[in-house]
Each structure stands twice: as C-alpha cells, then as structure tokens.
Scaffold this active site. Structure first.
Site, PDB file in Angstrom:
ATOM      1  N   GLY A 156       0.792  -1.201  -0.016  1.00 53.35           N
ATOM      2  CA  GLY A 156       0.023   0.020   0.060  1.00 53.35           C
ATOM      3  C   GLY A 156       0.817   1.288   0.176  1.00 53.35           C
ATOM      4  N   GLY A 158       0.861   5.817   0.895  1.00 56.65           N
ATOM      5  CA  GLY A 158       0.241   7.053   1.580  1.00 56.65           C
ATOM      6  C   GLY A 158      -0.323   6.852   3.026  1.00 56.65           C
ATOM      7  N   ARG A 281      11.130   4.849  -5.306  1.00 59.55           N
ATOM      8  CA  ARG A 281      10.790   5.918  -6.059  1.00 59.55           C
ATOM      9  C   ARG A 281      11.046   7.429  -5.253  1.00 59.55           C
ATOM     10  NH1 ARG A 281       7.326   7.756  -2.345  1.00 59.55           N
ATOM     11  NH2 ARG A 281       6.287   6.177  -1.061  1.00 59.55           N
TER      12      ARG A 281
END
Length: 408
Positions: A156, A158, A281
C-alpha cells in the site's frame, strides 16, 4: 525528424504531475500522459498537455498505445509521478528497451513483508514484524511482539490502512476493518504487524547510489501517521547523518536497488536508526521541492534525465534550510472557503498550495488523503525557516461547514 516525447503514466492531483510536465518541457521533450481518466488532473487541461485515455491497469493496452505513438514521436523515455505506477513503468521500459527500473525488483520491494525479510537477512536494523491474514493470527502476532503495535496492509501507499493499536481490542477492530471490504487492497489481503519503533522520523533521499541528503519530519497525533511537517536537511550531527547514510546504502544492496530514485524512512530509536520502509521511487510532494530549495537540486528533472538516458547532475548549487508544513483539517464537512490571506507575501515563503477547492467534501481518513495543502519556505538557518513557515501558516484560514442532515 520526429519530436522527442516522454510518456508519463497517470499523474498526480497534488503537485508532482505538473512538476513532471514542466520539467519535461524544460528538457525539450513533449510530455504525453496516459491515464485511465485524464480529467482527474486539472493541470493537463490548464497546461494544454497531450493526454490519452487508456486502461493503465492493462500492460498490453499501454504497449499498444505506446507503439502507436511511436509512429508519430520518438519515444525516448517512460516514467510516472504516481507511486502506484513504478512497476508498470519498469515493464514498459523493459518492453521498449528504454532506461528504467527493474520491474521484478520494484515489485518485490513493494511487498513490505518480502522487503523486511530481505533486509533482515542482511542484518539491517528493523522493528520486529509478523505477517497474518485473519484476526486471530493478527492478535497472536501482536501479543508476541508486544503492544503497542502498528497494523497495516502488506502492500500500500500513503499510510492508507496504517494504524497504531495500543491494545488487543484496537488490534481486532482495525484488522476487522481492513478485512471487511471497506479497505481497497492493492493485492491479496495480507496484514503486517510491526513493533512500534518510537523516535524522531527521518527520510533519506537517494538517486542511484548517492545519498543526496536526509530530511527530518513529524506526523500528527496517533493512532494515525499523517505527515505534518518536514525540514531539509535534518538537524543531525555528522555522525548521525553518516549512520543513516550507511544503513541506507546497505538497504539498496540488500534489495538490489541501484537505478533511479529511492527514499528510505527511518525512526531513530534507542538502537539508533531503524528502517521503517524502503520506497523505490521519489518521495512524494513536497519533499522534492524541499531538496531543490535547500540545495538547488531538482530531483524531478534529474529523474527524467535518467529516464531518457542522459547524464544527471546532483551537484549542490547552494546550501540553506527548507521546511514544509502540511495543512490538515480538524473536522469533516464541506469546505466553505479557504484563503491564504497573503501568506505568499511573507519573505522566505516559496509556495502556498491548496489541494482542494470550495465545496469539496472533507472526510478525514487518517492518511495522505487528509491533506488539503502545504506551505514551503527556505532561509539560511533552521530557526529562521521555522519562523517563516509558522508566520505563513498563521495567516491561512478556512471554513468547513457540516454535512447536510439526511433529507435536507
């Protein structure tokens, strides 16, 4: 000669999507966004940016679309501002023989349990952890680790679905919520239970094998972890910075990550820096802007250079302290109005940005989606920067009216 183009998979509603478009244009590229729904991104229309509706959940559909675009443009790179698209970007780059991340390694890293196993095998400092798939196993794992614990999805972004549970009732309640169908799973439902690593939060910004710098941060009150503020560079001693940098590079080796941007989250505990998560990222907005304000290094532009096979430049052009403050509402309802009241005029303020518009429904969930804006500032000193941010935040006001009662 066909125009050089870069493919951007999906976008972002809170800033980085537009920053990628602007950076691509500065590099003389034609940005083309592929999205399942381009209308989600207001900046595409505002910037008259080419966007194509395509099922971005289908690799075959995107390969076909990119192949068609290749007849008109010289496609020199593929990347994305969206955290959820890293694996897809890697697969497209692999198919078209373009520079990009290894999709298998990225996918493996995105599995938080597998990531922890690999880091543990390399002897890196981690919170105790377990994997479970039902309420009973989660409760047993929590008892073994020792309360309080963090309960979260094994995949997941955030901080969605992440919660601190202080007793077994909270463990059972949150696990039941995650498995009830209300939580949208990125993969098959698997729950990670972790020791609550207590201490200051730090975020290492990395490109390739180079640690650019370390950001300090803080989140809102438990049981959730909504990021509230950041300062770059973090207020660390040289020895502390070196320890975090050394552990960061060891994480990259353990996970075989050596291409492109990475951000690694830490908590500084009684054991020193403990790895919370490795993300293959760039960190989300506004972290890249802090690095640019502090050091003059535009990570988004350098990421695009890497994606199109050009040499990057991480040379620091100056050195100052940058800070962010995220705006979080304190109640649910309909956003009546929001105003900066000339916060942008405060000397040292670099940006005041709102993510929401008037009449937007506000429903707090305890994750990234709660944020409604940010303030960025920079100055020669940490104390001065903090004072600038606070002065600007004090000027910002908004009003949230209650949701209409049923039947109104």
């Amino acid at each position: 000669m066909p125009k050089k183009a870069i493919i951007l998979i999906e976008g972002h509603t809170r800033g980085p999507g537009l920053l990628y478009v602007e950076a691509a244009r500065r590099l003389g590229l034609h940005p083309i966004t592929l999205s399942i729904d381009p209308t989600r991104y207001d900046y595409l229309r505002a910037e008259s940016t080419e966007a194509i509706r395509v099922d971005t959940n289908s690799l075959d559909a995107m390969i076909r679309e990119c192949s068609q675009l290749g007849k008109e443009y010289d496609i020199v790179g593929v990347t994305s501002a969206a955290q959820s698209c890293c694996v897809t970007v890697g697969k497209l780059c692999q198919h078209f023989e373009l520079p990009g991340p290894n999709p298998a390694l990225t996918e493996r890293c995105n599995d938080k349990f597998t990531q922890r196993q690999l880091l543990a095998e390399a002897g890196l400092p981690l919170p105790a952890y377990r994997l479970a798939a039902n309420v009973t196993d989660v409760e047993i794992s929590a008892a073994e680790i020792g309360l309080p614990v963090i309960v979260k999805p094994a995949a997941g972004i955030g901080s969605i679905g992440v919660r601190l549970c202080r007793n077994l009732d909270e463990v059972a309640e949150h696990t039941t919520y995650l498995l009830s169908g209300k939580h949208v799973w990125a993969s098959s439902p698997r729950i990670l239970i972790e020791e609550f690593a207590q201490g200051p939060y730090y975020l290492a910004h990395i490109m390739g094998n180079e640690v650019i710098g370390i950001e300090g941060g803080d989140s809102g009150p438990p049981p959730y972890f909504v990021f509230r503020e950041g300062i770059f560079p973090a207020l660390l001693t040289d020895e502390e910075q070196e320890r975090i940098a050394d552990v960061s590079l060891s994480c990259l080796r353990a996970l075989d990550l050596d291409w492109g941007p990475t951000c690694i989250e830490f908590r500084w505990t009684m054991r020193g820096p403990v790895v919370i998560e490795v993300n293959p990222r760039l960190a989300g907005v506004p972290c890249p802007q802090l690095v640019q304000l502090a050091y003059g290094v535009d990570l988004i532009t350098e990421h695009i250079k890497l994606a199109i096979g050009e040499d990057w430049n991480l040379h620091k052009r100056h050195s100052q302290t940058a800070a962010s403050r995220l705006l979080v509402p304190d109640n649910d309802g309909i956003l009546d109005w929001i105003a900066d009241n000339r916060a942008t005029d405060v000397p040292g303020v670099a940006e005041v940005k709102f993510y929401v518009k008037h009449e937007t429904p506000i429903v707090r969930r305890g994750d990234l989606r709660d944020l409604i804006g940010h303030v960025l500032a920079a100055s020669p000193s940490p104390a001065q920067t903090e004072a600038i941010v606070q002065r600007a935040v004090d000027l910002i006001e908004w009003s949230i009216k209650p949701f209409p009662a049923l039947g109104e």
